[in-house]
Design a protein around this motif. Structure first.
Motif, PDB file in Angstrom:
ATOM      1  N   GLY A   1       0.777  -1.037   0.136  1.00  0.00           N
ATOM      2  CA  GLY A   1      -0.015  -0.475  -0.289  1.00  0.00           C
ATOM      3  C   GLY A   1       0.936   1.531  -0.051  1.00  0.00           C
ATOM      4  O   GLY A   1       2.030   1.131  -0.436  1.00  0.00           O
ATOM      5  N   PHE A   2       0.595   2.280   0.967  1.00  0.00           N
ATOM      6  CA  PHE A   2       0.917   3.498   0.916  1.00  0.00           C
ATOM      7  C   PHE A   2       2.419   3.304   1.800  1.00  0.00           C
ATOM      8  O   PHE A   2       3.096   4.319   1.693  1.00  0.00           O
ATOM      9  CB  PHE A   2       0.477   4.628   1.964  1.00  0.00           C
ATOM     10  N   GLY A   3       2.368   2.187   2.083  1.00  0.00           N
ATOM     11  CA  GLY A   3       4.095   1.377   2.734  1.00  0.00           C
ATOM     12  C   GLY A   3       4.634   2.331   4.284  1.00  0.00           C
ATOM     13  O   GLY A   3       5.408   2.020   4.740  1.00  0.00           O
ATOM     14  N   ARG A   4       2.961   2.177   4.787  1.00  0.00           N
ATOM     15  CA  ARG A   4       3.212   2.720   6.647  1.00  0.00           C
ATOM     16  C   ARG A   4       3.975   1.865   7.148  1.00  0.00           C
ATOM     17  O   ARG A   4       4.743   1.882   7.792  1.00  0.00           O
ATOM     18  CB  ARG A   4       1.425   2.847   7.145  1.00  0.00           C
ATOM     19  N   HIS A   5       3.804   0.540   7.139  1.00  0.00           N
ATOM     20  CA  HIS A   5       4.717  -0.653   7.996  1.00  0.00           C
ATOM     21  C   HIS A   5       6.363  -0.648   7.687  1.00  0.00           C
ATOM     22  O   HIS A   5       7.025  -0.574   8.200  1.00  0.00           O
ATOM     23  CB  HIS A   5       4.191  -1.907   7.826  1.00  0.00           C
ATOM     24  N   SER A   6       6.319  -0.770   5.605  1.00  0.00           N
ATOM     25  CA  SER A   6       7.481  -0.181   5.677  1.00  0.00           C
ATOM     26  C   SER A   6       8.554   0.689   5.713  1.00  0.00           C
ATOM     27  O   SER A   6       9.364   0.360   6.366  1.00  0.00           O
ATOM     28  CB  SER A   6       7.250  -0.381   4.305  1.00  0.00           C
ATOM     29  N   LEU A   7       7.908   1.610   5.973  1.00  0.00           N
ATOM     30  CA  LEU A   7       9.042   3.263   6.609  1.00  0.00           C
ATOM     31  C   LEU A   7       8.865   3.067   7.609  1.00  0.00           C
ATOM     32  O   LEU A   7       9.899   3.305   8.129  1.00  0.00           O
ATOM     33  CB  LEU A   7       7.929   4.353   5.768  1.00  0.00           C
ATOM     34  N   GLU A   8       7.821   2.924   8.987  1.00  0.00           N
ATOM     35  CA  GLU A   8       8.581   2.590   9.540  1.00  0.00           C
ATOM     36  C   GLU A   8       9.234   0.957  10.585  1.00  0.00           C
ATOM     37  O   GLU A   8      10.530   1.520  11.084  1.00  0.00           O
ATOM     38  CB  GLU A   8       7.042   2.052  10.947  1.00  0.00           C
TER      39      GLU A   8
ATOM     40  N   ILE B   1       2.995   3.445  -4.511  1.00  0.00           N
ATOM     41  CA  ILE B   1       4.499   3.225  -5.112  1.00  0.00           C
ATOM     42  C   ILE B   1       5.085   4.523  -4.206  1.00  0.00           C
ATOM     43  O   ILE B   1       5.992   4.500  -4.560  1.00  0.00           O
ATOM     44  CB  ILE B   1       4.884   2.119  -5.866  1.00  0.00           C
ATOM     45  N   ASP B   2       4.104   5.376  -5.635  1.00  0.00           N
ATOM     46  CA  ASP B   2       5.027   7.138  -5.803  1.00  0.00           C
ATOM     47  C   ASP B   2       5.079   7.623  -4.246  1.00  0.00           C
ATOM     48  O   ASP B   2       6.105   8.167  -3.536  1.00  0.00           O
ATOM     49  CB  ASP B   2       4.034   7.750  -6.780  1.00  0.00           C
ATOM     50  N   TYR B   3       4.173   7.777  -3.661  1.00  0.00           N
ATOM     51  CA  TYR B   3       3.546   7.909  -2.311  1.00  0.00           C
ATOM     52  C   TYR B   3       4.822   7.729  -1.466  1.00  0.00           C
ATOM     53  O   TYR B   3       5.631   8.316  -0.757  1.00  0.00           O
ATOM     54  CB  TYR B   3       2.524   7.669  -1.454  1.00  0.00           C
ATOM     55  N   ALA B   4       4.769   6.136  -1.847  1.00  0.00           N
ATOM     56  CA  ALA B   4       5.767   5.350  -0.134  1.00  0.00           C
ATOM     57  C   ALA B   4       6.970   5.602  -1.252  1.00  0.00           C
ATOM     58  O   ALA B   4       8.188   5.854   0.244  1.00  0.00           O
ATOM     59  CB  ALA B   4       5.877   3.969  -0.105  1.00  0.00           C
ATOM     60  N   ASN B   5       7.343   5.730  -2.098  1.00  0.00           N
ATOM     61  CA  ASN B   5       8.917   6.164  -2.384  1.00  0.00           C
ATOM     62  C   ASN B   5       9.370   7.731  -2.445  1.00  0.00           C
ATOM     63  O   ASN B   5      10.224   8.133  -1.847  1.00  0.00           O
ATOM     64  CB  ASN B   5       9.386   6.129  -4.493  1.00  0.00           C
ATOM     65  N   GLU B   6       8.058   8.767  -2.107  1.00  0.00           N
ATOM     66  CA  GLU B   6       8.187  10.149  -2.134  1.00  0.00           C
ATOM     67  C   GLU B   6       9.087  10.034  -0.267  1.00  0.00           C
ATOM     68  O   GLU B   6       9.812  11.134   0.197  1.00  0.00           O
ATOM     69  CB  GLU B   6       7.182  10.862  -2.204  1.00  0.00           C
ATOM     70  N   GLN B   7       8.255   9.764  -0.215  1.00  0.00           N
ATOM     71  CA  GLN B   7       7.756   9.205   1.862  1.00  0.00           C
ATOM     72  C   GLN B   7       9.763   9.148   1.919  1.00  0.00           C
ATOM     73  O   GLN B   7      10.497   9.270   3.197  1.00  0.00           O
ATOM     74  CB  GLN B   7       6.991   8.762   2.342  1.00  0.00           C
ATOM     75  N   ALA B   8       9.938   7.767   1.431  1.00  0.00           N
ATOM     76  CA  ALA B   8      11.564   7.851   1.764  1.00  0.00           C
ATOM     77  C   ALA B   8      12.614   8.352   1.200  1.00  0.00           C
ATOM     78  O   ALA B   8      13.121   8.244   2.166  1.00  0.00           O
ATOM     79  CB  ALA B   8      11.370   5.963   0.947  1.00  0.00           C
ATOM     80  N   LYS B   9      12.227   8.725   0.300  1.00  0.00           N
ATOM     81  CA  LYS B   9      13.862   9.903   0.062  1.00  0.00           C
ATOM     82  C   LYS B   9      13.629  11.340   0.916  1.00  0.00           C
ATOM     83  O   LYS B   9      14.276  11.533   1.846  1.00  0.00           O
ATOM     84  CB  LYS B   9      13.219  10.306  -1.853  1.00  0.00           C
ATOM     85  N   LYS B  10      12.162  11.713   1.352  1.00  0.00           N
ATOM     86  CA  LYS B  10      11.966  12.532   2.166  1.00  0.00           C
ATOM     87  C   LYS B  10      12.744  12.771   3.192  1.00  0.00           C
ATOM     88  O   LYS B  10      13.947  13.310   4.263  1.00  0.00           O
ATOM     89  CB  LYS B  10      10.838  13.146   1.986  1.00  0.00           C
ATOM     90  N   GLU B  11      12.405  11.519   4.146  1.00  0.00           N
ATOM     91  CA  GLU B  11      13.482  10.706   5.489  1.00  0.00           C
ATOM     92  C   GLU B  11      14.469   9.937   5.236  1.00  0.00           C
ATOM     93  O   GLU B  11      15.108   9.778   6.589  1.00  0.00           O
ATOM     94  CB  GLU B  11      12.417   9.641   5.964  1.00  0.00           C
TER      95      GLU B  11
END
Length: 115
Positions: free
Chosen positions: A30-37, A55-65
């Motif tokens: 999904g939006f990567g909530r668990h993956s990002l955590e 996927i776009d959202y999750a990649n943006e979050q990963a890059k941002k953080e």
């Protein structure tokens, strides 16, 4: 401030006896909530989902953080990794069990054996 996911991630780390060095594959992320955590805690994470916007959202979050996480837009029945992961997760609703029939669900498990 702790995430709403903190208790579930803490539980998984404890139950799976994770040390922090494992490579994690998150199916239907999904939006990567668990993956990002998990990535915030230092894990190397790859998330797979079929929905491009997620996927776009999750990649943006990963890059941002600046997290060690990557997200790939793909059907989880067709992934082709080769023994690259220590842990494979399917969190929240995921997709397993929601496919057309048991044969389609079985494809995922056959594929997982390789990863």
């Amino acid at each position: 401030m702790p995430s709403i996911l903190t208790p579930s991630i803490d539980f998984l780390i404890k139950q799976l006896h994770l040390k922090g060095t494992e490579k994690i594959l998150d199916l239907a992320c999904g939006f990567g909530r668990h993956s990002l955590e998990f990535a915030r805690r230092g894990y190397d994470v790859t998330g797979i989902d079929i929905t491009p916007a997620y996927i776009d959202y999750a990649n943006e979050q990963a890059k941002k953080e600046n997290l060690n996480a990557k997200f790939i837009c793909q059907d989880i029945r067709t992934i082709t990794f080769d023994k690259e992961f220590d842990v494979v997760l399917n969190m929240a609703d995921g997709a397993i069990g929601y496919l057309e029939d048991d044969g389609e669900n079985h494809k995922i498990f056959l594929s997982l054996r390789k990863h």
